[in-house]
Design a protein around this motif. Structure first.
Motif, PDB file in Angstrom:
ATOM      1  N   ARG A 155      11.622  -4.813   4.777  1.00 44.72           N
ATOM      2  CA  ARG A 155      11.566  -6.088   4.453  1.00 44.72           C
ATOM      3  C   ARG A 155      10.007  -6.708   4.412  1.00 44.72           C
ATOM      4  O   ARG A 155       9.905  -7.550   3.751  1.00 44.72           O
ATOM      5  N   ASP A 156       9.368  -6.271   5.506  1.00 37.59           N
ATOM      6  CA  ASP A 156       7.743  -6.874   5.349  1.00 37.59           C
ATOM      7  C   ASP A 156       7.089  -6.396   4.164  1.00 37.59           C
ATOM      8  O   ASP A 156       6.454  -7.410   3.305  1.00 37.59           O
ATOM      9  N   SER A 158       8.241  -5.664   1.405  1.00 37.84           N
ATOM     10  CA  SER A 158       8.942  -6.623   0.023  1.00 37.84           C
ATOM     11  C   SER A 158       8.007  -7.791   0.097  1.00 37.84           C
ATOM     12  O   SER A 158       7.630  -8.354  -1.266  1.00 37.84           O
ATOM     13  N   GLY A 159       7.852  -8.492   1.279  1.00 33.80           N
ATOM     14  CA  GLY A 159       7.265  -9.763   1.181  1.00 33.80           C
ATOM     15  C   GLY A 159       5.844  -9.750   0.767  1.00 33.80           C
ATOM     16  O   GLY A 159       5.181 -10.568  -0.029  1.00 33.80           O
ATOM     17  N   HIS A 160       5.175  -8.393   1.375  1.00 33.09           N
ATOM     18  CA  HIS A 160       3.810  -8.298   1.058  1.00 33.09           C
ATOM     19  C   HIS A 160       3.783  -7.952  -0.521  1.00 33.09           C
ATOM     20  O   HIS A 160       2.569  -8.428  -1.193  1.00 33.09           O
ATOM     21  N   TYR A 161       4.518  -7.432  -1.054  1.00 38.54           N
ATOM     22  CA  TYR A 161       4.329  -6.807  -2.590  1.00 38.54           C
ATOM     23  C   TYR A 161       4.433  -8.133  -3.314  1.00 38.54           C
ATOM     24  O   TYR A 161       3.647  -8.255  -4.309  1.00 38.54           O
ATOM     25  N   GLN A 162       5.544  -9.093  -3.041  1.00 38.17           N
ATOM     26  CA  GLN A 162       5.495 -10.404  -3.688  1.00 38.17           C
ATOM     27  C   GLN A 162       4.144 -11.141  -3.501  1.00 38.17           C
ATOM     28  O   GLN A 162       3.834 -11.742  -4.773  1.00 38.17           O
ATOM     29  N   ASN A 163       3.525 -11.216  -2.800  1.00 40.97           N
ATOM     30  CA  ASN A 163       2.481 -11.897  -2.333  1.00 40.97           C
ATOM     31  C   ASN A 163       1.225 -11.354  -3.056  1.00 40.97           C
ATOM     32  O   ASN A 163       0.341 -11.880  -3.762  1.00 40.97           O
ATOM     33  N   TYR A 275       6.775  -2.132  -3.689  1.00 43.10           N
ATOM     34  CA  TYR A 275       6.208  -1.676  -2.399  1.00 43.10           C
ATOM     35  C   TYR A 275       6.518   0.027  -2.237  1.00 43.10           C
ATOM     36  O   TYR A 275       5.718   0.527  -1.575  1.00 43.10           O
TER      37      TYR A 275
END
Length: 301
Positions: A155-156, A158-163, A275
């Motif tokens: 989950r984390d 995935s968020g880092h990849y979007q950023n 990711y």
């Protein structure tokens, strides 16, 4: 038949407080709040405004919800927190934990002093919120090490990849495992192997920044995600961590079989489609570290 006096008595007996609030945030009326475990007498609020009581950022949030309820005409249900830092005139020193509420906001079909008004019912849900947080922590945590588990990591990441895709915020990923764990288990038993795994988890925690994520990926395999970290910083971090492992794991060595670690490192790249591509590259770097003789750090570009 229920008359006006009876209805007023019913409203006053409500366990949760119910506020009539104007569009400008004025407290027009206050009812209920009789559950004294959670609420104080709110009658003194009448005539005051939200901005009289609450600091600007939080007050703007409340006013925004009132506007939304009036614009849509639909029941809004919002969870929010209030702490001593939000309330004007209170010291920032106070209870560490904020109070959590569920607000139910409904536009009313009349005006008061030529202003549209809403009904805002506030329920203290702090106990429920704390339980939900605890359950979420348990579902995200590896029982042996106390590190996060694979679900939380993904989950984390995935968020880092979007950023990274949207804002080019770099993220580094380390994947590592323990060399010669089987020999330790065979020689001393699995409980000593578990001690070795927990020692590695403690070392990970000691090196992490607040926004870093360390997880037990499975067995003796671990992954660390380092947001806002580029190639050079990631390499330095990996070398420091590897050196710490070398110092702490030596006590688990069995004869010629030294307890060490192998580390694969990479960063998110523009060519990564998700990711998972980054994670696979870190895994390949870990495999190369094993193939080259273990007890080393390998960086994959």
């Amino acid at each position: 038949m229920i008359n006006v006096e009876m209805m007023a008595s019913v409203l006053e007996a409500l366990p949760d407080p119910a506020f009539i609030l104007s569009r400008s945030g004025k407290y027009v009326a206050v009812f209920g709040g009789r559950d004294t475990r959670y609420y104080h007498d709110g009658s003194g609020l009448v005539g005051l405004t939200i901005t009289d009581l609450v600091k600007t950022e939080k007050a703007n949030w409340f006013l925004g919800q009132i506007d939304r309820a009036l614009a849509t005409g639909k029941l809004l249900v919002e969870e929010y927190e209030l702490s001593n830092r939000d309330v004007k005139g209170l010291s920032d020193e106070g209870p560490v934990e904020p109070i959590w509420f569920e607000g139910r906001i409904q536009a009313l079909d009349f005006q008061v002093d030529d202003e549209d008004v809403v009904l805002w019912v506030a329920s203290n849900i702090s106990e429920r919120h704390q339980l939900e947080v605890r359950l979420r922590e348990l579902s995200d945590t590896d029982q042996l090490t106390g590190l996060y588990n694979r679900r939380k990591l993904e989950r984390d990441l995935s968020g880092h990849y979007q950023n990274f895709v949207r804002h080019r915020v770099p993220t580094a990923v380390l994947m590592f495992d323990l060399d010669n764990l089987k020999q330790v288990n065979d020689a001393f038993g699995h409980h000593v192997g578990d001690d070795m795994i927990m020692a590695v988890a403690d070392m990970c925690r000691s090196h992490l920044r607040q926004n870093d994520t360390a997880c037990r990926f499975g067995g003796d395999e671990f992954v660390i995600a380092l947001p806002n970290t580029g190639h050079e910083q990631a390499s330095q971090f990996a070398e420091r961590l590897h050196q710490s492992f070398a110092e702490k794991l030596s006590r688990f060595s069995v004869g010629a079989s030294t307890a060490t670690s192998s580390v694969g490192v990479t960063i998110m790249l523009p060519a990564d489609g998700s990711y998972e591509d980054t994670l696979k590259r870190a895994d390949a770097a870990l495999y190369d570290a094993k193939r080259l003789g273990k007890d080393r750090v390998v960086f994959a570009d």
